[in-house]
Design an enzyme around this catalytic site. Structure first.
Site, PDB file in Angstrom:
ATOM      1  N   THR A 199      39.293  34.069  48.219  1.00  0.00           N
ATOM      2  CA  THR A 199      40.288  33.471  47.307  1.00  0.00           C
ATOM      3  C   THR A 199      41.568  33.260  48.108  1.00  0.00           C
ATOM      4  O   THR A 199      41.875  34.037  49.006  1.00  0.00           O
ATOM      5  CB  THR A 199      40.557  34.455  46.143  1.00  0.00           C
ATOM      6  OG1 THR A 199      39.401  34.501  45.337  1.00  0.00           O
ATOM      7  CG2 THR A 199      41.759  34.043  45.312  1.00  0.00           C
ATOM      8  N   ARG A 227      31.985  32.606  33.179  1.00  0.00           N
ATOM      9  CA  ARG A 227      32.892  33.684  33.562  1.00  0.00           C
ATOM     10  C   ARG A 227      34.158  33.146  34.254  1.00  0.00           C
ATOM     11  O   ARG A 227      34.105  32.292  35.127  1.00  0.00           O
ATOM     12  CB  ARG A 227      32.158  34.634  34.505  1.00  0.00           C
ATOM     13  CG  ARG A 227      32.997  35.812  35.004  1.00  0.00           C
ATOM     14  CD  ARG A 227      33.587  35.549  36.361  1.00  0.00           C
ATOM     15  NE  ARG A 227      34.286  36.715  36.888  1.00  0.00           N
ATOM     16  CZ  ARG A 227      35.138  36.669  37.909  1.00  0.00           C
ATOM     17  NH1 ARG A 227      35.386  35.515  38.502  1.00  0.00           N
ATOM     18  NH2 ARG A 227      35.731  37.759  38.346  1.00  0.00           N
ATOM     19  N   THR A 250      44.041  39.022  44.674  1.00  0.00           N
ATOM     20  CA  THR A 250      42.651  38.694  45.006  1.00  0.00           C
ATOM     21  C   THR A 250      41.811  39.952  44.853  1.00  0.00           C
ATOM     22  O   THR A 250      42.244  41.045  45.225  1.00  0.00           O
ATOM     23  CB  THR A 250      42.513  38.124  46.425  1.00  0.00           C
ATOM     24  OG1 THR A 250      41.121  37.945  46.701  1.00  0.00           O
ATOM     25  CG2 THR A 250      43.124  39.030  47.489  1.00  0.00           C
ATOM     26  N   GLY A 251      40.622  39.811  44.315  1.00  0.00           N
ATOM     27  CA  GLY A 251      39.766  40.982  44.148  1.00  0.00           C
ATOM     28  C   GLY A 251      38.868  40.801  42.938  1.00  0.00           C
ATOM     29  O   GLY A 251      38.755  39.697  42.404  1.00  0.00           O
ATOM     30  N   THR A 252      38.250  41.881  42.512  1.00  0.00           N
ATOM     31  CA  THR A 252      37.364  41.803  41.347  1.00  0.00           C
ATOM     32  C   THR A 252      38.202  41.537  40.101  1.00  0.00           C
ATOM     33  O   THR A 252      38.836  42.436  39.550  1.00  0.00           O
ATOM     34  CB  THR A 252      36.588  43.122  41.172  1.00  0.00           C
ATOM     35  OG1 THR A 252      37.433  44.198  41.588  1.00  0.00           O
ATOM     36  CG2 THR A 252      35.331  43.127  41.997  1.00  0.00           C
ATOM     37  N   GLY A 253      38.159  40.273  39.690  1.00  0.00           N
ATOM     38  CA  GLY A 253      39.076  39.794  38.668  1.00  0.00           C
ATOM     39  C   GLY A 253      39.092  40.591  37.381  1.00  0.00           C
ATOM     40  O   GLY A 253      40.141  40.762  36.754  1.00  0.00           O
TER      41      GLY A 253
HETATM   42  N1  ASP Z   1      39.851  37.303  41.874  1.00  0.00           N
HETATM   43  C1  ASP Z   1      38.772  36.363  42.023  1.00  0.00           C
HETATM   44  C2  ASP Z   1      37.950  36.363  40.764  1.00  0.00           C
HETATM   45  O1  ASP Z   1      37.714  37.408  40.212  1.00  0.00           O
HETATM   46  C3  ASP Z   1      37.907  36.638  43.200  1.00  0.00           C
HETATM   47  C4  ASP Z   1      38.613  37.119  44.456  1.00  0.00           C
HETATM   48  O2  ASP Z   1      39.831  37.060  44.525  1.00  0.00           O
HETATM   49  O3  ASP Z   1      37.951  37.574  45.402  1.00  0.00           O
HETATM   50  O4  ASP Z   1      37.508  35.306  40.354  1.00  0.00           O
END
Ligand code: ASP
Length: 332
Positions: A199, A227, A250-253
């Site tokens: 991301t 989703r 950024t990460g597990t949204g």
């Molecule tokens: N945050 C993003 C999502 O959950 C993915 C990511 O940033 O790695 O869609």
């Protein structure tokens, strides 16, 4: 009242020059930070060529944003300049090179926010707009809505004359392979970072003292059922408020949404007086405690930048008017 003014005005006259001078120095600063995703980025699994390619891409985006700011341009333009480059780069999970849904489709999310008036725009689930961040910008400029999704967002993008491309244009062999692996192994855990690297986001403070934040993503490999993650959600993946800071996550949204990460960092700074690093670290600890991983980039209204991530690496970079200019990948 007049009586009071007569007493206090001379006092202000003494204090004012110092206050203005200090203010001017602060306003001459500019600062930018970018990210290209966070995850388990292991040195051992990175080839020198690949590492060089990431560094060059990050440096290019950082330089583009910094050049806008150094010339007195706006934080908004700097964020857009950096993100549009990263969206076009297939190394990152945004625009071209985005990860694929369970059905092998492209579904892009983006958001943009300005700190001086809290204006914001976002798009979710689009598959033919070349630069989703420009769509977020158009939604913001239009001003009637904050978040558009799917087909409606695409119709709006076409009306606004944004560049459209075939869905195939976004799809790369690397992401097809990831999807195949994902489906074969039925890797369904949100925590499998292989499935969401890259991301992109940028935060900036311009010489006028204004803040902006933007984020763009393809989401997570194998996502289903429409989703949508945190990236297009104002307050979760993106936030900017001139009273405090600008944030891109950024990460597990799912966890970033539940912790309202971006807005909470700004609130911690504004209401408790924490600096950007402490506020960001607090929220990343909270995300970790909930079970999520990832990172954030922050720029304060004073132009300080902070990175915070609870993964082994985050593709990132920062530059400012004092001469800082660096890109990095790993945590140590
Ligand atoms: N945050 C993003 C999502 O959950 C993915 C990511 O940033 O790695 O869609």
């Amino acid at each position: 009242m007049k009586h009071l003014l007569r007493i206090f005005l001379p006092l202000f006259a003494i204090l004012l020059p110092t206050a203005i001078a200090a203010h001017e120095v602060e306003q001459s600063d500019w600062s930018i930070a970018i990210h290209g995703g966070a995850g388990t980025i292991a040195r051992e699994s990175m080839t020198p060529e690949r590492e060089a390619a990431y560094n060059a891409a990050l440096q290019g985006a950082l330089d583009a944003g910094a050049a806008v700011l150094a010339e007195g341009g706006t934080a908004e333009d700097a964020v857009i300049a950096a993100i549009t480059l990263l969206e076009d780069d297939p190394l990152f999970n945004a625009g071209r090179g985005a990860v694929l849904t369970w059905e092998g489709r492209v579904s892009l999310d983006s958001s943009l926010m300005l700190g001086h008036d809290l204006s914001a725009g976002a798009a979710a689930g689009v598959s033919n707009v070349r630069h989703p961040i420009l769509l977020a910008q158009e939604v913001m400029r239009d001003g009637r809505h904050v978040l558009l999704s799917g087909e409606g967002a695409e119709i709006f993008a076409a009306d606004r004359g944004l560049e459209q491309v075939e869905e195939e244009w976004f799809i790369t062999p690397r992401r097809l392979e990831s999807l195949e692996r994902f489906r074969a192994n039925a890797i369904a855990t949100l925590e499998d970072d292989e499935h969401r690297y890259g991301t992109v986001g940028a935060v900036a403070r311009d010489t006028h003292g204004n803040l902006a934040a933007g984020t763009s993503t393809g989401g997570m490999t194998g996502k289903r059922w429409g989703r949508i993650g945190d990236s297009p959600l104002i307050g979760a993946g993106t936030y900017a408020d001139n009273r405090a800071c600008a944030v891109s996550a950024t990460g597990t949204g799912e966890y970033f949404i539940r912790a309202s990460v971006a807005r909470a960092i700004c609130d911690l700074m504004r209401l408790s007086g924490m600096g950007p690093q402490e506020a960001a670290d607090n929220l990343m600890t909270e995300v970790l405690e909930l079970g999520g991983t990832g990172g954030v980039i922050v720029v304060s209204n004073m132009g300080q930048t902070a990175f915070s991530f609870n993964t082994s690496g985050m593709y990132r970079g920062r530059a400012d008017s004092t001469g800082v200019n660096e890109v990095a990948i790993y945590g140590d």
